[in-house]
Design a protein around this motif. Structure first.
Motif, short mmCIF file in Angstrom:
data_model
loop_
_atom_site.label_atom_id
_atom_site.label_comp_id
_atom_site.label_asym_id
_atom_site.label_seq_id
_atom_site.Cartn_x
_atom_site.Cartn_y
_atom_site.Cartn_z
N TYR A 4 -72.22 5.54 37.27
CA TYR A 4 -73.53 6.07 37.63
C TYR A 4 -74.62 5.02 37.65
N THR A 36 -80.60 9.48 34.62
CA THR A 36 -80.61 10.89 35.00
C THR A 36 -79.30 11.28 35.66
N GLU A 40 -76.79 14.14 34.16
CA GLU A 40 -76.44 15.32 34.96
C GLU A 40 -74.94 15.43 35.20
N ASP A 43 -73.01 15.53 31.09
CA ASP A 43 -73.30 16.54 30.08
C ASP A 43 -72.43 17.77 30.32
N ASN A 55 -77.45 13.53 26.48
CA ASN A 55 -78.87 13.82 26.67
C ASN A 55 -79.68 12.57 26.39
#
Length: 80
Positions: A4, A36, A40, A43, A55
């Protein structure tokens, strides 16, 4: 996490007494957008038979010392 974005740093906290890993990590990403995206995507994902909780880190809460602080309990403060 590298899927990511760029991972800048990873911290694996250990128990002070045993030296064993505490079961969580802090991962610092290069940008807010990469952070972010990782949150996303990861989690709630399953990894090695366990559900991940991913988080944004919160500031550490200040804890009082064991037994508390006499001055903060109300009433008179005395030392014997």
């Amino acid at each position: 996490f590298a899927e990511y974005g760029t991972v800048k740093r990873v911290q694996l906290p250990t128990d002070r007494e045993t030296g064993r890993l505490r079961g969580f990590a802090f991962v610092e990403m290069e940008t807010e957008a990469e952070e972010t995206a990782a949150i996303e995507a990861l989690d709630g994902a399953e990894w090695m038979g366990r559900d991940l909780k991913v988080n944004k880190a919160r500031p550490r809460e200040e804890r009082s010392s064991p037994g508390g602080n006499w001055e903060n309990r109300g009433g008179a403060s005395r030392r014997y």
